[in-house]
Scaffold this active site. Structure first.
Site, short mmCIF file in Angstrom:
data_model
loop_
_atom_site.label_atom_id
_atom_site.label_comp_id
_atom_site.label_asym_id
_atom_site.label_seq_id
_atom_site.Cartn_x
_atom_site.Cartn_y
_atom_site.Cartn_z
N GLY A 46 46.20 -24.11 4.61
CA GLY A 46 47.13 -24.93 4.08
C GLY A 46 48.49 -24.19 4.87
N GLN A 51 57.78 -22.72 5.37
CA GLN A 51 57.04 -21.64 6.39
C GLN A 51 57.38 -21.85 7.68
OE1 GLN A 51 52.80 -22.12 4.41
NE2 GLN A 51 52.91 -20.11 4.98
N CYS A 88 48.04 -15.55 3.17
CA CYS A 88 48.95 -16.56 3.64
C CYS A 88 49.43 -16.21 5.21
CB CYS A 88 50.04 -16.39 2.74
SG CYS A 88 51.53 -17.55 3.12
N LEU A 89 49.80 -17.52 5.94
CA LEU A 89 50.11 -17.24 7.32
C LEU A 89 51.65 -16.61 7.24
CD1 LEU A 89 49.40 -20.74 8.83
CD2 LEU A 89 47.85 -18.81 8.95
N HIS A 130 48.92 -22.62 -4.32
CA HIS A 130 49.73 -21.66 -3.45
C HIS A 130 50.65 -22.58 -2.52
CE1 HIS A 130 49.14 -18.32 -0.06
NE2 HIS A 130 49.91 -19.24 0.31
N GLU A 131 50.24 -23.75 -2.07
CA GLU A 131 51.30 -24.34 -1.08
C GLU A 131 52.49 -24.97 -2.12
OE1 GLU A 131 50.81 -23.73 1.85
OE2 GLU A 131 48.78 -23.22 1.81
N HIS A 134 54.99 -22.43 -2.40
CA HIS A 134 55.96 -22.26 -1.51
C HIS A 134 57.32 -23.25 -1.73
CE1 HIS A 134 54.24 -19.49 1.33
NE2 HIS A 134 53.14 -20.01 1.48
ZN ZN Z 1 51.02 -19.43 2.10
#
Ligand code: ZN
Length: 158
Positions: A46, A51, A88-89, A130-131, A134
């Site tokens: 995701g 991000q 996480c990226l 999670h997303e 953000h």
């Molecule tokens: Zn993330």
């Protein structure tokens, strides 16, 4: 196809609250396309708009059934509990144990601003939570139980 730069932990934009999308402009359409490309490029499950430095309530995800775009998502219902490693990226080569609901029902809008509701368990539920975090400036490291682990990524492996 355009790959955007993924902001990393420490970048203040990741800590801000994203704003609602009020209309789908060409800019938003391009953003969503780029977010999907960027998610796949970095083998993410995701990716949320902040991000890539855009404070809009949008995220994309793919838990194995193709890309899903969620605009102005709203979590309607959660239940159960699951504990597992999360990454996480924006926090490269790290992972940590996070407890999340095992089931999530979410309402969001698509690129035609049509509402839809999706529900799912396990990875789907973990990813949505999670997303969604953000979009409120929350990063999973805030919720990690114990130590953040370093994951050694070898060439050719995820
Ligand atoms: Zn993330």
């Amino acid at each position: 196809m355009a790959i955007r730069t993924v902001r990393e932990l420490g970048d203040p934009i990741l800590r801000k609250r994203s704003k609602e999308v009020t209309e789908i402009t060409e800019k938003i359409e391009i953003l969503v396309e780029d977010m999907i490309d960027t998610m796949y490029e970095y083998d993410g499950v995701g990716l949320a708009a902040p991000q890539v430095g855009v404070l809009r309530r949008i995220f994309v995800m793919d838990v194995g059934e193709g890309p899903i775009v969620m605009i102005n998502p709203e979590i309607l219902e959660t239940s159960g509990e699951q504990s597992g490693d999360e990454g996480c990226l924006s926090v490269p080569q790290k992972a940590g144990l996070v407890t999340r609901p095992n089931y999530v029902k979410v309402k969001a809008y698509d690129l035609d601003m049509q509402p839809f509701v999706l529900e799912g368990e396990e990875l789907f539920a973990r990813c949505v939570c999670h997303e969604y975090d953000h979009l409120d400036g929350i990063i999973y490291v805030d919720k990690v139980e114990g130590e953040l682990k370093t994951t050694i990524v070898e060439e050719g492996q995820e």
